[in-house]
Scaffold this motif. Sequence first.
Motif, short mmCIF file in Angstrom:
data_model
loop_
_atom_site.label_atom_id
_atom_site.label_comp_id
_atom_site.label_asym_id
_atom_site.label_seq_id
_atom_site.Cartn_x
_atom_site.Cartn_y
_atom_site.Cartn_z
N GLY A 197 0.83 -1.19 0.00
CA GLY A 197 0.00 0.00 0.00
C GLY A 197 0.87 1.24 0.00
N MET A 198 0.41 2.29 -0.65
CA MET A 198 1.17 3.54 -0.70
C MET A 198 0.20 4.71 -0.86
N ALA A 199 0.44 5.77 -0.13
CA ALA A 199 -0.39 6.97 -0.20
C ALA A 199 0.31 8.02 -1.04
N PHE A 200 -0.49 8.87 -1.67
CA PHE A 200 0.06 10.04 -2.35
C PHE A 200 -0.92 11.20 -2.16
N ASP A 201 -0.36 12.39 -2.01
CA ASP A 201 -1.14 13.59 -1.65
C ASP A 201 -1.20 14.58 -2.81
N LEU A 202 -2.32 15.24 -2.91
CA LEU A 202 -2.52 16.33 -3.86
C LEU A 202 -2.77 17.60 -3.07
N THR A 203 -2.03 18.67 -3.35
CA THR A 203 -2.16 19.94 -2.63
C THR A 203 -2.56 21.04 -3.60
N ASN A 204 -3.54 21.83 -3.20
CA ASN A 204 -3.98 22.97 -4.02
C ASN A 204 -2.90 24.03 -3.98
N ALA A 205 -2.22 24.24 -5.12
CA ALA A 205 -1.15 25.24 -5.20
C ALA A 205 -1.63 26.54 -5.81
N GLY A 206 -2.93 26.69 -6.04
CA GLY A 206 -3.46 27.91 -6.63
C GLY A 206 -3.80 28.97 -5.59
N THR A 207 -4.43 30.02 -6.06
CA THR A 207 -4.80 31.13 -5.18
C THR A 207 -6.27 31.09 -4.77
N GLY A 208 -7.03 30.15 -5.31
CA GLY A 208 -8.44 30.03 -4.97
C GLY A 208 -8.81 28.58 -4.74
N PRO A 209 -10.00 28.35 -4.21
CA PRO A 209 -10.42 26.96 -3.95
C PRO A 209 -10.69 26.19 -5.25
N CYS A 210 -10.54 24.89 -5.18
CA CYS A 210 -10.88 24.03 -6.31
C CYS A 210 -11.51 22.75 -5.77
N VAL A 211 -12.11 21.98 -6.64
CA VAL A 211 -12.92 20.83 -6.24
C VAL A 211 -12.33 19.54 -6.81
N LEU A 212 -12.33 18.50 -5.98
CA LEU A 212 -11.98 17.13 -6.42
C LEU A 212 -13.23 16.27 -6.30
N GLU A 213 -13.57 15.56 -7.38
CA GLU A 213 -14.73 14.67 -7.35
C GLU A 213 -14.50 13.52 -8.33
N SER A 214 -13.46 12.74 -8.08
CA SER A 214 -13.12 11.67 -9.01
C SER A 214 -12.09 10.74 -8.37
N TYR A 215 -11.75 9.70 -9.09
CA TYR A 215 -10.61 8.88 -8.76
C TYR A 215 -9.38 9.46 -9.44
N PRO A 216 -8.19 9.30 -8.87
CA PRO A 216 -6.99 9.78 -9.55
C PRO A 216 -6.78 9.05 -10.87
N ASP A 217 -6.13 9.72 -11.79
CA ASP A 217 -5.65 9.09 -13.02
C ASP A 217 -4.20 8.71 -12.79
N ILE A 218 -3.87 7.41 -12.89
CA ILE A 218 -2.50 6.98 -12.62
C ILE A 218 -1.99 6.11 -13.77
N ALA A 219 -0.67 6.11 -13.93
CA ALA A 219 0.00 5.28 -14.94
C ALA A 219 1.40 4.99 -14.43
N PHE A 220 2.06 4.01 -15.07
CA PHE A 220 3.36 3.56 -14.60
C PHE A 220 4.32 3.37 -15.78
N ASN A 221 5.57 3.80 -15.57
CA ASN A 221 6.68 3.46 -16.46
C ASN A 221 7.63 2.56 -15.69
N ASN A 222 8.28 1.63 -16.40
CA ASN A 222 9.22 0.77 -15.68
C ASN A 222 10.54 1.49 -15.44
N ALA A 223 11.45 0.83 -14.77
CA ALA A 223 12.72 1.47 -14.38
C ALA A 223 13.56 1.86 -15.57
N GLU A 224 13.28 1.31 -16.75
CA GLU A 224 14.01 1.67 -17.96
C GLU A 224 13.32 2.79 -18.73
N GLY A 225 12.19 3.25 -18.24
CA GLY A 225 11.50 4.37 -18.86
C GLY A 225 10.39 3.99 -19.81
N TRP A 226 10.14 2.70 -20.00
CA TRP A 226 9.10 2.26 -20.93
C TRP A 226 7.74 2.22 -20.23
#
Length: 392
Positions: free
Chosen positions: A266-295
Amino acid sequence: MGQRGKTTIGTAWIVAGAGFLWLFSGALNGWMLTHQVRLPAQFTRMLFPETIAMRTWQSAQPWPILLTLFSVLALMAFTLLLLRGAGMRTGKQTGDQPIGFLAVWMSIVLAGFATATFASLGYVIASWPPARLAWLLDGVQPTLLAAGYWGIIWGWLPALAGTLAMKSAKPPPIPKTERRQPDAMPLLVAGLLAVILVVTIPAAYNYTNESQTAQAAPPPTSAPSQTPYGWPDRSDAFQPAGENWCSGEGVSISWHEPEGATGHRGMAFDLTNAGTGPCVLESYPDIAFNNAEGWAIEVMVVHGGSFMTDDPGVSAITLLPGQSARAFLGWNAMAAAGDVRTGTMLVAPYAGTLRHSSTVDLDIIDGGAVSVTAWELVKDPSGTNKNTRPNP
């Protein structure tokens, strides 16, 4: 209709019903976990146990059909064998009494457990040799528990239908001197199907790997590219954004260290609002993976929780500037012998917006499967992981 005929009909109801419900539970579990069904993964696994391993559906054709067929037939054969062992006969003996509901139910539970045992043996052989000896039996215990749990929550249905069909108004007479002849046919059929199930799983595993290798190989007329090709910074899948959704350009993403427990990760990852105003999250994250060789590698992403994580489900979360939301990645340890591990993970707030990437070292390989939870607000100021389970 005589008792013999009723026993035959009852046995047919039990065996056929058990096979159908085994297929129904496994197929529906796989379909719901691989489609965007708005149900928590824990609820899906509880109501429809994983009687047919997720790896079966990931095999190259025609193996998903064949492995499923052999699994169902093995379950039916074991059910018939155990019913015979419990005393149910459909022959010419006039003194046979129909066995009770609880005995039939227990026969179905044990048949599911036996089928899962032989299927697990096949997967152990298919993944031999393991990258680490401690990973040899990873996935065996959850498979056996799912099969036994299926027998408890679903097995009573064919047991009840069969025992009702065998009811007789007048019990048949019991002869004083009669010896039952042993019937070896159910044992031979069950044993043969169990061997077929064990042997075909490694065959499907090898065929799938060869097919993936052949598809990944470049055409012989063109020179192979020396430059790794990873996933793009935006997903090809487009999810329409809601009003004032947090875009990839307006957030920062950070990764926690992975955790492990009894073959699970298991592993957690955080998303932080870096803007100047509020924003909304209402979804699952979009994730993808590259292997150690970059493929870029193909990894099946399931929306929901896992052994190490809990999925709160999608809900609207408003992040003020500087506030954070968190999601969790969960997966079973993968035998990475001969495969290149994941070296980069890409994350976006939702599919279609900018992905952020980070260097990681995870035992996630091409063809594997992971689960990801929906975003949830980080309420603890210390940032402590509140959703992953502690190491035992």
